[in-house]
Design a protein around this motif. Structure first.
Motif, mmCIF file in Angstrom:
data_model
loop_
_atom_site.group_PDB
_atom_site.id
_atom_site.type_symbol
_atom_site.label_atom_id
_atom_site.label_comp_id
_atom_site.label_asym_id
_atom_site.label_seq_id
_atom_site.Cartn_x
_atom_site.Cartn_y
_atom_site.Cartn_z
ATOM 1 N N CYS A 86 -137.223 -2.069 -33.735
ATOM 2 C CA CYS A 86 -137.114 -1.381 -35.027
ATOM 3 C C CYS A 86 -135.912 -1.929 -35.787
ATOM 4 O O CYS A 86 -134.786 -1.868 -35.302
ATOM 5 C CB CYS A 86 -136.983 0.121 -34.829
ATOM 6 S SG CYS A 86 -138.302 0.823 -33.822
ATOM 7 N N ASP A 141 -135.417 3.619 -26.941
ATOM 8 C CA ASP A 141 -136.623 4.333 -26.527
ATOM 9 C C ASP A 141 -136.774 4.326 -25.012
ATOM 10 O O ASP A 141 -136.789 3.270 -24.370
ATOM 11 C CB ASP A 141 -137.858 3.700 -27.180
ATOM 12 C CG ASP A 141 -139.023 4.662 -27.251
ATOM 13 O OD1 ASP A 141 -139.404 5.218 -26.202
ATOM 14 O OD2 ASP A 141 -139.553 4.875 -28.353
ATOM 15 N N LYS A 172 -141.467 6.537 -29.485
ATOM 16 C CA LYS A 172 -142.516 6.016 -30.366
ATOM 17 C C LYS A 172 -143.697 5.503 -29.540
ATOM 18 O O LYS A 172 -144.589 4.851 -30.071
ATOM 19 C CB LYS A 172 -141.980 4.862 -31.225
ATOM 20 C CG LYS A 172 -140.867 5.221 -32.186
ATOM 21 C CD LYS A 172 -140.500 4.005 -33.028
ATOM 22 C CE LYS A 172 -139.405 4.311 -34.018
ATOM 23 N NZ LYS A 172 -138.080 4.350 -33.367
ATOM 24 N N THR A 197 -141.747 9.934 -32.949
ATOM 25 C CA THR A 197 -141.321 9.418 -34.246
ATOM 26 C C THR A 197 -142.511 8.766 -34.938
ATOM 27 O O THR A 197 -143.128 7.850 -34.397
ATOM 28 C CB THR A 197 -140.198 8.384 -34.087
ATOM 29 O OG1 THR A 197 -139.080 9.007 -33.490
ATOM 30 C CG2 THR A 197 -139.791 7.826 -35.443
ATOM 31 N N GLU A 210 -141.367 -1.636 -37.003
ATOM 32 C CA GLU A 210 -141.290 -1.275 -35.579
ATOM 33 C C GLU A 210 -142.303 -2.124 -34.812
ATOM 34 O O GLU A 210 -143.295 -1.606 -34.301
ATOM 35 C CB GLU A 210 -141.616 0.208 -35.419
ATOM 36 C CG GLU A 210 -140.801 1.111 -36.348
ATOM 37 C CD GLU A 210 -141.521 2.396 -36.748
ATOM 38 O OE1 GLU A 210 -140.820 3.323 -37.196
ATOM 39 O OE2 GLU A 210 -142.764 2.467 -36.625
ATOM 40 N N ALA A 213 -143.694 -1.106 -31.219
ATOM 41 C CA ALA A 213 -143.953 0.306 -30.943
ATOM 42 C C ALA A 213 -145.449 0.570 -31.124
ATOM 43 O O ALA A 213 -146.181 -0.242 -31.697
ATOM 44 C CB ALA A 213 -143.147 1.189 -31.882
ATOM 45 N N ARG A 219 -149.768 7.045 -32.054
ATOM 46 C CA ARG A 219 -148.743 8.084 -31.861
ATOM 47 C C ARG A 219 -149.309 9.458 -32.188
ATOM 48 O O ARG A 219 -149.004 10.444 -31.504
ATOM 49 C CB ARG A 219 -147.525 7.790 -32.739
ATOM 50 C CG ARG A 219 -146.824 6.492 -32.392
ATOM 51 C CD ARG A 219 -145.604 6.255 -33.256
ATOM 52 N NE ARG A 219 -145.476 4.860 -33.621
ATOM 53 C CZ ARG A 219 -144.540 4.359 -34.383
ATOM 54 N NH1 ARG A 219 -143.607 5.156 -34.886
ATOM 55 N NH2 ARG A 219 -144.494 3.066 -34.670
#
Length: 361
Positions: A86, A141, A172, A197, A210, A213, A219
């Motif tokens: 990120c 993370d 994430k 997130t 990101e 992620a 997510r």
């Protein structure tokens, strides 16, 4: 600090665009074109960057916090650096203390605290220890890709489960679902909560912001899986970046529909080396709006790239910061977020038992 970007083919799937020199570096180097075309040739030959994992044995794992703008007093991070890459990550400057670049090194040279679970057990067993919610993954993370193999976060949760110690984690990654066998029972006992997130629903933007992620839709699916398993789940809309992340209301609607019931946000923070890295990222991906974005960020930071004052660093100041706050408050009130506080059970804690042969008696 080097001003030459790494060729895009060599940083595919990475957030930073350079090996930016850290703030303690005595010498700075940059590429030089001698007119013979050797610079272009050498850059064309650069292979994609590979992830390197290093291991360390730590003496302590619980970080204490007394910042008035942070809602927890202790935290734990199993990893240094983060492969998610990120670009806005406020933890990037911590790699400077390791004599590594907060740029590409932060996301390619990772440090795993291989004894994290053993040290945590020892710290929880100290005489006079008093339980308080532990926040996991607040800097990097805890479910970044290397967790699939190393399982350090799972080992931490196993210790917390054994001790009936409350925790909350933020991620994430959809990999948190792999530990639902531990997290769901602890959540039922008011010992666990998870925050996902979701910065934006725009998949193309998320790949730039990101790069490693989970995709936004994935997510949201993780939020649904957690909620259906009875885990209190919230959504973080951090960071809010002017003229970049513009779908706050849509993210909140989607997160509520998936099962999230609490929400929070922070505005983008650019401490130390994060500021030049973020500017490089803007020049690579959004050159036409780079000046406009930075102008609004400075407007929220008293004319500077960043202001670390406790009373303003999370939300900023000025008209633009107020507008973001108003949008968030109106949207969360309309939807129904944050109406019930997640209360953790601190009375269930029991110190870890003796390990090894001593545990037989």
């Amino acid at each position: 600090m080097p001003d030459a970007f790494i060729p895009l083919h060599a940083i595919k799937g990475r957030g930073a665009a350079s090996h930016l020199a850290h703030r303690f570096e005595k010498d700075a180097r940059s590429d030089f074109d001698d007119g013979w075309g050797t610079l272009d040739e050498s850059q064309a030959e650069l292979p994609p960057l590979q992830t390197e994992v290093r291991f360390e044995d730590v003496k302590s794992v619980l970080g204490s916090n007394d910042s008035p703008d942070v809602p927890f007093d202790r935290s734990l991070n199993p990893y240094r650096g983060c492969e998610h890459g990120c670009i806005y990550c406020f933890a990037r400057p911590t790699h400077s203390y390791l004599n590594l670049s907060p740029g590409l090194d932060f996301e390619t040279k990772l440090i795993a605290k291989r004894n994290v679970a053993q040290v945590l057990r020892a710290e929880l067993g100290k005489k006079g220890y008093r339980p308080s919610q532990i926040a996991i993954g607040t800097a990097t993370d805890c479910y970044q890709p290397i967790e699939r193999e190393l399982r350090l976060t799972r080992a931490v949760i196993e210790v917390l489960n054994e001790c009936r110690h409350p925790f909350a984690l933020v991620t994430k990654s959809s990999a948190v679902e792999h530990d639902l066998d531990l997290i769901a029972p602890m959540a039922a006992a008011r010992l666990a909560a998870v925050y996902l997130t979701v910065t934006t629903l725009d998949g193309e933007l998320a790949r730039k912001l990101e790069p490693r992620a989970a995709a936004p839709h994935r997510r949201l699916r993780t939020i649904r899986t957690l909620a259906e398993a009875g885990v209190p789940v919230g959504v973080s809309l951090s960071p809010q970046i002017p003229f970049i992340t513009e779908d706050m209301e849509q993210v909140l609607d989607a997160a509520w529909a998936a099962g999230a019931r609490s929400a929070f946000y922070n505005v983008v923070r650019l401490p130390w080396e994060v500021a030049p890295l973020f500017k490089q990222w803007l020049e690579v991906h959004y050159p036409q709006r780079a000046d406009r974005v930075m102008s609004r960020i400075r407007e929220m930071r008293g004319g500077k790239d960043y202001d670390a004052s406790f009373d303003t660093r999370m939300k900023g100041t000025g008209t633009w910061a107020q507008l973001i706050a108003q949008r968030f408050e109106k949207a969360t009130h309309r939807i129904g977020f944050n109406r019930e506080r997640i209360a953790m059970d601190l009375e269930a804690f029991r110190p870890p038992g003796a390990q090894g042969q001593g545990s037989l008696f």
